[in-house]
Design a protein around this motif. Structure first.
Motif, PDB file in Angstrom:
ATOM      1  N   TYR A  80       0.810  -1.391   0.083  1.00  0.00           N
ATOM      2  CA  TYR A  80       0.013   0.011  -0.029  1.00  0.00           C
ATOM      3  C   TYR A  80       0.953   1.202  -0.193  1.00  0.00           C
ATOM      4  N   ARG A 130       2.029   2.200   8.770  1.00  0.00           N
ATOM      5  CA  ARG A 130       0.851   2.822   8.134  1.00  0.00           C
ATOM      6  C   ARG A 130       0.582   4.046   8.107  1.00  0.00           C
ATOM      7  N   VAL A 171      -5.913  -1.819   7.206  1.00  0.00           N
ATOM      8  CA  VAL A 171      -6.067  -0.710   6.275  1.00  0.00           C
ATOM      9  C   VAL A 171      -7.314  -0.567   5.697  1.00  0.00           C
ATOM     10  N   ASP A 207      -8.366   3.132   5.690  1.00  0.00           N
ATOM     11  CA  ASP A 207      -7.541   4.158   4.824  1.00  0.00           C
ATOM     12  C   ASP A 207      -7.810   4.049   3.359  1.00  0.00           C
ATOM     13  N   LEU A 243      -4.851   5.664   1.462  1.00  0.00           N
ATOM     14  CA  LEU A 243      -3.967   4.621   1.014  1.00  0.00           C
ATOM     15  C   LEU A 243      -4.405   3.847  -0.409  1.00  0.00           C
TER      16      LEU A 243
END
Length: 297
Positions: A160, A221, A238, A241, A247
């Motif tokens: 990512y 992260r 994630v 995100d 991301l």
């Protein structure tokens, strides 16, 4: 053996007698019988004090684990008929605890209202032999040790990066291109300088580098979201995100090696509170991962 331990802890037959309610004469007779059976003197006795001999000190250290395991065995049998209770002391990695384990721990606490919790979320690696911790949850491959490791989940991973980073540095089209990118790496991982990626039957293992090497998944992260590089992260961690665009997936047709999560204990013989906690995580954590249930419940 248990009587010997009590005298060894008190360094006094009188003190041990008062602590456990066994007459001094009985203690002395039983310890003498033990010494005769072993063939070595365990205590040096004078009218003023009692001291462990060299053999007694070695025997004392070996007996501690045996006596404790026996005590736990009897406790565990009794607790089979009762609800687990007492204080559960657990060491947890902060990122996994906050983002993944918190809902599971909440459910476990509701199921077992007589258990109290002391949770240590510091990044240090606790010593289960000396620290007052019942169980430690750890991510990633574990070094060989005398600890008992039970896997509670396997977390799928991917690569990512933030849209800003990819706009500035380009989007890699093949794992080979990672060599020229800033990669955010886990410093604690034995293979932190190489990432293994899989696409079907094809496997690519690439050496990666970058300015950041650290021991916090949460910080990796966060740095990835700030445009500092490409990160290898558990996919479940994630989800938010990806939803808000902080991301995006890199090389989406390739998957990174899954990260195992383990419950570590010093012995297989556990109090009911600890055994139930590990059993609960083994049952519910992997199910949440497999079902794509986020957050787990």
């Amino acid at each position: 053996m248990e009587l010997f331990m009590e005298v060894g802890k008190a360094m006094s037959f009188r003190g041990a007698s008062a602590a456990i309610g066994v007459p001094i004469a009985t203690l002395s007779r039983r310890i003498s019988r033990l010494e005769k059976h072993i063939g070595l003197r365990l205590f040096n006795r004078t009218t003023r004090k009692v001291e462990l001999t060299e053999a007694g000190q070695a025997y004392f250290e070996r007996c501690k684990r045996i006596v404790e395991d026996a005590r736990l065995a009897h406790e565990q049998l009794g607790e089979m008929l009762a609800r687990p209770n007492g204080v559960l002391r657990a060491s947890l990695p902060v990122d996994l605890a906050v983002d993944f384990l918190a809902p599971l721990i909440s459910q476990f606490a509701r199921d077992y209202p007589e258990i109290r919790f002391e949770l240590d979320l510091t990044p240090r690696r606790v010593d289960l032999a000396s620290d007052p911790v019942d169980v430690a949850i750890r991510m990633g491959p574990q070094p060989d040790s005398n600890l008992i490791a039970r896997q509670i989940a396997s977390l799928p991973c991917g690569l990512y990066a933030s849209p800003r980073y990819l706009e500035r540095n380009g989007v890699p089209a093949h794992p080979d291109e990672l060599a020229v990118h800033e990669c955010l790496r886990m410093s604690a991982a034995s293979n932190g300088g190489a990432w293994a990626l899989r696409r079907g039957d094809a496997v690519a293992t690439m050496a990666v580098s970058g300015r950041f090497s650290l021991n916090s998944v949460g910080m990796i992260r966060r740095l990835a979201g700030l445009g500092m590089g490409i990160a290898r992260l558990p996919s479940l961690l994630v989800a938010a995100d990806l939803a808000n665009g902080t991301l995006q997936r890199v090389l989406p047709e390739w998957t990174a090696s899954a990260v195992p999560a383990y419950a570590l204990t010093q012995t297989r013989l556990l109090p009911a509170k600890t055994q139930r906690f590990i059993d609960f995580l083994q049952e519910h954590a992997q199910r949440a991962v497999d079902d794509g249930e986020w957050p787990p419940r």
